[in-house]
Design an enzyme around this catalytic site. Structure first.
Site, PDB file in Angstrom:
ATOM      1  N   ARG A   1      48.917 181.615 -15.784  1.00  0.00           N
ATOM      2  CA  ARG A   1      48.656 180.211 -15.473  1.00  0.00           C
ATOM      3  C   ARG A   1      49.881 179.504 -14.911  1.00  0.00           C
ATOM      4  O   ARG A   1      49.765 178.712 -13.974  1.00  0.00           O
ATOM      5  CB  ARG A   1      48.143 179.505 -16.728  1.00  0.00           C
ATOM      6  CG  ARG A   1      47.762 178.037 -16.535  1.00  0.00           C
ATOM      7  CD  ARG A   1      46.999 177.758 -15.259  1.00  0.00           C
ATOM      8  NE  ARG A   1      45.828 178.605 -15.077  1.00  0.00           N
ATOM      9  CZ  ARG A   1      45.170 178.721 -13.947  1.00  0.00           C
ATOM     10  NH1 ARG A   1      45.589 178.074 -12.864  1.00  0.00           N
ATOM     11  NH2 ARG A   1      44.110 179.496 -13.859  1.00  0.00           N
TER      12      ARG A   1
ATOM     13  N   LYS B   1      59.696 160.997  -5.226  1.00  0.00           N
ATOM     14  CA  LYS B   1      58.289 160.806  -5.622  1.00  0.00           C
ATOM     15  C   LYS B   1      57.666 162.167  -5.917  1.00  0.00           C
ATOM     16  O   LYS B   1      56.815 162.681  -5.187  1.00  0.00           O
ATOM     17  CB  LYS B   1      57.536 160.069  -4.517  1.00  0.00           C
ATOM     18  CG  LYS B   1      58.069 158.653  -4.279  1.00  0.00           C
ATOM     19  CD  LYS B   1      57.381 157.968  -3.119  1.00  0.00           C
ATOM     20  CE  LYS B   1      57.973 156.592  -2.871  1.00  0.00           C
ATOM     21  NZ  LYS B   1      57.360 155.912  -1.703  1.00  0.00           N
TER      22      LYS B   1
ATOM     23  N   LYS C   1      69.010 150.286  -2.642  1.00  0.00           N
ATOM     24  CA  LYS C   1      67.747 149.816  -2.084  1.00  0.00           C
ATOM     25  C   LYS C   1      67.618 148.309  -2.293  1.00  0.00           C
ATOM     26  O   LYS C   1      68.534 147.646  -2.793  1.00  0.00           O
ATOM     27  CB  LYS C   1      66.596 150.590  -2.719  1.00  0.00           C
ATOM     28  CG  LYS C   1      66.726 152.106  -2.531  1.00  0.00           C
ATOM     29  CD  LYS C   1      65.495 152.852  -2.952  1.00  0.00           C
ATOM     30  CE  LYS C   1      64.359 152.676  -1.970  1.00  0.00           C
ATOM     31  NZ  LYS C   1      63.171 153.491  -2.316  1.00  0.00           N
TER      32      LYS C   1
ATOM     33  N   GLU D   1      69.839 150.680   2.190  1.00  0.00           N
ATOM     34  CA  GLU D   1      68.563 150.323   2.820  1.00  0.00           C
ATOM     35  C   GLU D   1      68.689 149.000   3.566  1.00  0.00           C
ATOM     36  O   GLU D   1      69.290 148.048   3.070  1.00  0.00           O
ATOM     37  CB  GLU D   1      67.477 150.198   1.750  1.00  0.00           C
ATOM     38  CG  GLU D   1      66.119 149.782   2.290  1.00  0.00           C
ATOM     39  CD  GLU D   1      65.088 149.627   1.183  1.00  0.00           C
ATOM     40  OE1 GLU D   1      64.627 148.481   0.966  1.00  0.00           O
ATOM     41  OE2 GLU D   1      64.750 150.634   0.540  1.00  0.00           O
TER      42      GLU D   1
ATOM     43  N   ASP E   1      63.894 150.735   6.527  1.00  0.00           N
ATOM     44  CA  ASP E   1      62.666 150.734   5.737  1.00  0.00           C
ATOM     45  C   ASP E   1      61.592 149.841   6.355  1.00  0.00           C
ATOM     46  O   ASP E   1      61.793 148.638   6.515  1.00  0.00           O
ATOM     47  CB  ASP E   1      62.967 150.267   4.311  1.00  0.00           C
ATOM     48  CG  ASP E   1      61.782 150.455   3.384  1.00  0.00           C
ATOM     49  OD1 ASP E   1      61.214 151.561   3.361  1.00  0.00           O
ATOM     50  OD2 ASP E   1      61.410 149.486   2.694  1.00  0.00           O
TER      51      ASP E   1
END
Length: 285
Positions: free
Chosen positions: A102, A137, A169, A202, A224
């Site tokens: 698995r 992410k 950011k 950013e 961005d």
């Protein structure tokens, strides 16, 4: 990115934790009906198409479960596969094969999906000189596998985590009191703590690009959610003062156009957060 040694430690932790989670005090299904002395052979069967990834990781899993297991690799990581292909055979203790099954499948299905999507993006960028980057992410607990899959698919890894690169950011900038203050405070922090980390800042608009360029020591500017026109203007403004990166909702339909604006990198969370697992199975033979 982190060192190879540290990356391997991340992989080791993934294996240990996954086996703890899945096997616990024993694979009682196998223990109940398969003799300890039984040996067998299984094949990793492809029931889909795309880029295979995770073969090298599967070998590590088998080695961890049972060093006596033998893997006959037929198709290597990064290769194109189609329905019916056999990636490898594994042979040895039957209980060991089932104990590893698995984790091997879960990892390879996910990694192959990510490698496949990354390869699609890489192909869309052919001839532009722009490279595709992943992001943070990722699925909690298996980031190393997902970033490895991006590399297998031909992409580049962004920072691994919060500790191996500085990335200022919008929230950092706003909490710090502005771009210049955020950069100055960061550079002072790095100096005081004797840390050698690259700084990415950013920018939300062209005015912010201009302000960032007034500070020295910025490694890359992240553009961005810029439109094409402003991206081209920003790239021209920045010149060779630092590297450029576009991000923010860029997909298969828009990635080529952003690359043609001249940016060095395009980052996409979709490489890891928006994929469908490749259909693979491990079958006894």
């Amino acid at each position: 990115m982190i060192s190879e040694a540290q990356f391997q430690k991340e992989l080791d932790l993934i294996i240990v934790n996954a086996i703890r989670e899945d096997v616990g005090d024993g694979d009682h299904s196998s223990l109940a009906c398969i003799p300890d002395s039984a040996t067998g052979k299984a094949k990793l069967l492809v029931k889909d198409e795309g880029i295979i990834a995770g073969v090298a990781f599967a070998k590590q899993v088998f080695q961890y479960i049972d060093p006596e297991l033998q893997v006959d690799e037929l198709i290597t990581d990064g290769s194109s596969v189609k329905y019916g292909d056999i990636v490898f055979y594994v042979e040895g203790d039957s209980q060991s094969i089932l104990k590893a099954e698995r984790l091997v499948l879960n990892a390879m299905q996910r990694m192959s999906a990510i490698a496949t999507k990354t390869k699609q993006y890489v192909d869309l960028l052919t001839g532009t000189g722009t490279k595709i980057l992943d992001t943070r992410k990722t699925t909690p607990g298996i980031r190393a596998l997902e970033k490895w899959a991006v590399k297998i698919g031909g992409g580049e890894n962004h920072r691994f985590a919060l500790y191996d690169m500085i990335m200022l950011k919008d929230n950092h900038i706003d909490f710090a009191g502005g771009i210049t203050k955020a950069i100055q405070k960061t550079q002072q922090y790095l100096k005081e703590n004797k840390k050698d980390l690259k700084i990415i800042v950013e920018a939300r608009n062209l005015n912010e690009v201009e302000e960032i360029l007034q500070s020295k020591g910025v490694y890359r500017i992240l553009l961005d959610n810029f439109n094409y026109e402003d991206t081209r203007k920003a790239v021209k403004m920045i010149g060779d003062q630092c590297l450029t990166e576009s991000s923010g909702g860029i997909n298969e339909d828009t990635i080529r156009k952003y690359a043609e604006c001249g940016v060095d990198y395009i980052s996409s969370g979709a490489l890891t957060h928006s994929v469908h697992n490749m259909d693979l199975s491990l079958k006894a033979v």
